[in-house]
Design an enzyme around this catalytic site. Structure first.
Site: not given
Ligand code: HPA
Length: 280
Positions: A33, A64, A86, A88-89, A116, A214-215, A238, A250
């Site tokens: 991202s 994406h 990902h 999770y998809e 990210a 998550m990747s 974040n 998101h």
């Molecule tokens: N957690 C998981 N995945 C993320 C986050 C997070 O806080 N920020 C960006 N991708």
């Protein structure tokens, strides 16, 4: 998925790409991202939509968009994955890592992973960049589960140094030259798609993580299995859940990643130029 299907799928992906271009990359890059439009920095030689690569997993997440882009940064031949899939998809792990394996089969010997992530290291703030020096992938299935594919790598690969020591030093040098404050630390992959609870974030911190996402970690396992040299950088979009007052969204994660993008892109470009010397 049976071993034969994985290698057949990979071979058919290679054939699809080779019908479009004979470009041989040296470095592979996955765009997380914020770096979605990184290709504007490249001298593009060829592009191919994921949907036109026979057997390639196509992402379902908004923002994406998916294609493989071939071209140069400086004089370094590069293949870049614009959009990743990902876990999770709902794809099997072997599909999630297929693009990384494909880029190796197309010629790339080293890999730049970007993402990210939520930050939980001491002194981290949204907008920071973090060099990944180690990882915890124990919360997602290994992409190597199943019969070993001997053409790709050994059954029991060593993972003592997934992130290449020389590339770590190079990334630090590039950041210093650009005046970028580059944090470093351990990346931990959860499955998502939900962001973590504050309790899970506390657990991750106890386990030694500095960033959660998550990747990436699964991709690094697959790439290390194949003997690629790996360097990874997270954009801390974040603070992880529970470490700031605000709930996560998101949109805000995306906005912070976009804000850091110019710095992130400058670092990635300098790093890839430097890799031209190191990764022959
Ligand atoms: N957690 C998981 N995945 C993320 C986050 C997070 O806080 N920020 C960006 N991708």
């Amino acid at each position: 998925m049976a071993e034969k299907n994985i290698i057949e799928k990979l071979n058919s992906c290679v054939s699809s790409v080779r019908r479009v271009t004979d470009f041989v990359p040296r470095v592979a890059l996955t765009l997380g991202s914020g770096l979605g439009d990184y290709a504007k920095n490249m001298r593009v030689a060829a592009e191919i939509d994921y949907k036109d690569i026979d057997g390639f997993p196509v992402s379902t997440v908004a923002g994406h968009a998916g294609k493989l882009i071939f071209g140069h940064i400086g004089d370094v031949p590069l293949v870049c994955m614009q959009g990743r899939v990902h876990y999770y998809e709902g794809y099997p792990m072997t599909d999630v890592v297929l693009p990384v394996r494909l880029m190796k089969m197309l010629g790339a010997t080293s890999l730049v992973l970007t993402n990210a992530a939520g930050g939980l290291g001491d002194g981290m703030a949204a907008g920071d960049l973090m060099l990944i020096t180690g990882q915890i992938s124990s919360f997602v299935p290994s992409p190597l589960i199943g019969p070993n594919i001997d053409e790709l790598g050994p059954r029991f690969p060593d993972m003592s140094e997934i992130y290449d020591r020389e590339l770590i030093a190079l990334a630090k040098k590039c950041a210093a030259e650009l005046g970028i404050d580059l944090k470093d630390g351990t990346y931990l992959q959860f499955t998502g798609p939900a962001y973590e609870t504050p309790q899970e974030v506390r657990m991750a911190k106890i386990l030694g993580a500095d960033a959660v996402g998550m990747s990436t970690a699964c991709e690094a396992v697959a790439a290390n299995h194949m003997g690629m040299r790996i360097v990874g950088i997270s954009c801390i979009s974040n603070l992880a859940c529970g470490l700031s007052e605000k709930p996560l969204s998101h949109e805000e994660v995306q906005a912070a990643a976009d804000e850091a993008a110019p710095r992130f892109a400058a670092l990635v470009t300098k790093l890839i130029e430097g890799m031209g010397e190191l990764c022959r």
